[in-house]
Each structure stands twice: as C-alpha cells, then as structure tokens.
Scaffold this motif. Structure first.
Motif, mmCIF file in Angstrom:
data_model
loop_
_atom_site.group_PDB
_atom_site.id
_atom_site.type_symbol
_atom_site.label_atom_id
_atom_site.label_comp_id
_atom_site.label_asym_id
_atom_site.label_seq_id
_atom_site.Cartn_x
_atom_site.Cartn_y
_atom_site.Cartn_z
ATOM 1 N N ARG A 118 0.739 -1.120 -0.099
ATOM 2 C CA ARG A 118 0.088 -0.007 0.079
ATOM 3 C C ARG A 118 0.765 1.109 0.035
ATOM 4 O O ARG A 118 1.231 1.685 0.951
ATOM 5 C CB ARG A 118 -1.047 0.042 1.367
ATOM 6 N N GLU A 148 2.991 0.652 3.762
ATOM 7 C CA GLU A 148 2.779 -0.229 4.651
ATOM 8 C C GLU A 148 2.581 -1.643 3.826
ATOM 9 O O GLU A 148 2.096 -1.420 2.531
ATOM 10 C CB GLU A 148 1.760 -0.479 5.516
ATOM 11 N N ALA A 186 0.355 -5.011 3.747
ATOM 12 C CA ALA A 186 -0.754 -5.707 4.284
ATOM 13 C C ALA A 186 -0.577 -7.100 3.952
ATOM 14 O O ALA A 186 -0.289 -7.473 2.889
ATOM 15 C CB ALA A 186 -1.899 -5.125 3.793
ATOM 16 N N GLU A 242 -2.131 -11.388 4.538
ATOM 17 C CA GLU A 242 -3.269 -12.148 4.955
ATOM 18 C C GLU A 242 -2.830 -13.432 5.176
ATOM 19 O O GLU A 242 -2.152 -13.891 3.902
ATOM 20 C CB GLU A 242 -4.668 -11.848 4.251
ATOM 21 N N SER A 293 -4.150 -11.646 9.821
ATOM 22 C CA SER A 293 -3.644 -10.600 8.997
ATOM 23 C C SER A 293 -3.126 -9.433 9.880
ATOM 24 O O SER A 293 -3.279 -9.333 11.021
ATOM 25 C CB SER A 293 -4.855 -10.137 8.227
ATOM 26 N N GLY A 294 -2.356 -8.583 9.193
ATOM 27 C CA GLY A 294 -1.677 -7.485 9.903
ATOM 28 C C GLY A 294 -1.310 -6.707 8.762
ATOM 29 O O GLY A 294 -1.004 -6.913 7.610
ATOM 30 N N THR A 295 -0.326 -5.624 9.250
ATOM 31 C CA THR A 295 0.477 -4.655 8.437
ATOM 32 C C THR A 295 1.806 -4.268 8.816
ATOM 33 O O THR A 295 1.985 -4.428 9.910
ATOM 34 C CB THR A 295 -0.488 -3.281 8.158
ATOM 35 N N ALA A 311 3.989 -9.122 11.109
ATOM 36 C CA ALA A 311 2.403 -8.322 10.803
ATOM 37 C C ALA A 311 1.543 -8.819 12.035
ATOM 38 O O ALA A 311 0.787 -8.110 12.243
ATOM 39 C CB ALA A 311 2.088 -8.989 9.511
#
Length: 103
Positions: free
Chosen positions: A13, A18, A20, A22, A28-30, A98
C-alpha cells in the motif's frame, strides 16, 4: 504435523507506506515499510557469521517499496527506494512482523 500458515495476500500500500499480509488461517496485519527495511533479514543488516551486526545508517522516514519478487515458495525479495534488496523475507518472518507470532 500442521502446516505453517500460508500467505494468501500481500498488498503493498504505497499511500499508507505499508505491506498488508493475510494468511490462510485468517490472521492478518500490516507492516510499515520503515519496519520492513529496518528488520531486513539480509547479511548486510544482520551481519555475516556469528559476529555482531554492522552499524546501519538510519532508514529514511519516507522509504518506499519499488518492487518485490517471489523467491521459490518460501519468501519474497523486497526492493526499497534506498537501493536495498538483498533480504529474503520468509513467510514466517512476515507473519512475525505483521501478526506478532510465527505460528
């Protein structure tokens, strides 16, 4: 033996600076680009052999990702705007950064 969680989506992104991530288990996380760059698993950042890591220049706050390439079925090589691209980020390391666990 359970298989390690597998990444099902990586989204760089640019506007948020960042990554991202999944995973197939729903986690999930960034990861901010600055953290990705600071935590590079490369020998250039971590050091060669068992010695202490070499001193690193500060990571620019406006660091960006200029590209990424899959490495086999286990990692991704990320290309940064400062020219660094020698770290291979394994799925386990991305999950740790993440989500906070290496499941």
């Amino acid at each position: 033996m359970n298989a390690a969680p597998w990444p099902v989506r990586l989204a760089f992104r640019k506007s948020a600076a960042e990554l991202a991530v999944e995973f197939d288990d729903g986690a999930s996380g960034t990861i901010p680009y600055v953290i990705l760059r600071k935590e590079s698993p490369s020998a250039e950042v971590r050091g060669h052999g068992g010695g202490p890591p070499p001193p690193q220049p500060p990571v620019p706050a406006d660091i960006s990702v200029t590209g990424a390439d899959p490495v086999g079925r286990y990692a991704v090589r990320i290309h940064f705007s400062d020219g660094h691209n020698s770290g291979l980020y394994t799925w386990g390391q991305l999950r740790q950064l993440a989500v906070g666990d290496a499941a």
